[in-house]
Design a protein around this motif. Structure first.
Motif: not given
Length: 281
Positions: A12-16, A23-30, A123-135, A198-201
Motif C-alpha cells: 500500500i505504501g508504494s502506490i501514488d 482514477a477512482l474519481s472517474l470510475i467510482g461514481p455510482k 459498485e459496493d467496493a468502489l463506494r468504500r474506496l473512492h472518497l477523497r483522502h481515504s487512500t 492489490a486493488v490500489y496497484a
C-alpha cells in the motif's frame, strides 16, 4: 515436490495515492461500474434504454446522465452526438476489466456480503474506496498503525474534523477499526484494509500516466501534456477527453474478467432481486 506459487504482494505504501484517487474519481461514481460492466458483457453498442433495462432501481434519465459523463471522461464512445445514438466501451473503458476483477476478488475474500450480482459487488467496493483522502488515511495507517486520531490527521495532512469524518466512514465500511472501546484508542487497519494493496496497484496501473508532447496541434490551446492510461491506447479525441478528465479531477460475472472473452450468462433476475435491498439509491 515444488513449492506452491504464492500470490504477489502489493505494498500500500508504494502506490501514488493522488494518482489512485484521481482514477477512482472517474470510475467510482455510482452506477459507473455497473454501466461499464453491462456494456462489456453485451459487447455491442447499446442505446440508453437498453443499458437502463439492466440497471435496476434507477431511471433512464439518470442512466443517460451517467453515460454522458462517462463519454466526457473517455470511458465510452458513440458514433455521433445525435439523439439516441448508442454507446459502447472505448479502449480505455474496456481496459477497466482487470480493475473490476480485482475489486470483486477483494470483496469476495474480505467482505461478508452474501450473494449479489458481480456488478453490484464492484459498485459496493468502489463506494468504500473512492472518497477523497481515504487512500491517504489508509496509507498512513498501513505505514504506522496503530495510531491515534491526531497523529493520523497530522501524517495525512488533513484538518482534524475532516480526518475524523474519514475515519468514521472507513470504520463503518470495515476498513479501519479501533484497538479498544475507549475514546482516543488508536486506529488500525482491518484485514480488509490491509489487503487493499492489490486493488490500489490495479487502479494505479490502469491510470498510470505518461507525458506526451503535442507540439503539432494548431489549436490556440494545445494539449501540452496529455495524460494517457496505456501506451497502446491511441490518444484520439476520446483519449484527449480522458486526459483532460484525469487532469481536472482533484454487470458482468467475475469469470468474464478472469479468462479470454467468452459468452457469459446474464445476471439472473433472482440474484439481482435478492441483492436489491442492500443497495441505496
Amino acid at each position: 515436490m515444488p513449492a506452491p506459487v504464492q500470490p504477489p504482494v502489493f505494498s500500500i505504501g508504494s502506490i501514488d495515492a493522488q494518482r489512485v484517487e484521481d482514477a477512482l474519481s472517474l470510475i467510482g461514481p455510482k452506477w459507473t461500474a455497473w454501466s461499464a460492466m453491462t456494456l462489456a458483457q453485451e459487447n455491442r453498442p447499446m442505446r440508453v434504454r437498453d443499458v437502463a433495462a439492466r440497471l435496476p432501481f434507477i431511471s433512464e434519465q439518470f442512466v443517460s446522465k451517467r453515460l454522458t459523463t462517462m463519454h466526457a471522461d473517455g470511458l465510452v464512445i458513440r458514433p455521433d452526438d445525435r439523439r439516441g445514438a448508442p454507446y459502447q466501451l472505448s479502449a480505455l473503458g474496456t481496459s477497466l476489466a482487470p480493475v473490476h476483477r480485482t475489486l470483486s476478488d477483494w470483496s469476495h475474500a474480505h467482505l461478508s456480503l452474501g450473494q449479489m450480482a458481480e456488478a453490484e459487488r464492484v459498485e459496493d467496493a468502489l463506494r468504500r474506496l473512492h472518497l477523497r483522502h481515504s487512500t491517504a488515511v489508509i496509507q498512513v495507517l498501513d505505514a504506522g498503525g496503530p495510531m491515534r486520531f491526531v497523529h493520523i490527521a497530522e501524517e495525512a495532512g488533513l484538518d482534524n474534523s475532516y480526518a475524523r469524518q474519514r475515519l468514521l466512514r472507513l470504520q463503518a465500511d470495515g476498513l479501519v477499526t479501533r484497538t479498544g472501546p475507549r475514546h482516543g484508542d488508536p486506529y488500525v487497519l482491518t484485514d480488509a484494509g490491509q489487503a487493499l494493496g492489490a486493488v490500489y496497484a490495479s487502479v494505479e496501473h490502469w491510470s498510470s500516466p505518461i507525458i506526451t508532447e503535442r507540439r503539432t496541434s494548431p489549436s490556440p490551446r494545445p494539449v501540452a501534456a496529455a495524460t494517457r492510461t496505456h501506451p497502446d491506447i491511441s490518444l484520439s479525441a476520446d483519449g484527449a477527453r480522458t486526459a483532460a478528465a484525469l487532469r481536472r479531477s482533484a454487470a458482468a460475472p467475475n469469470a468474464l474478467f478472469s479468462h479470454a472473452p467468452q459468452p457469459q450468462p446474464r445476471v439472473p433476475a433472482a440474484v439481482t432481486a435478492r441483492s436489491a435491498p442492500g443497495r441505496g439509491r
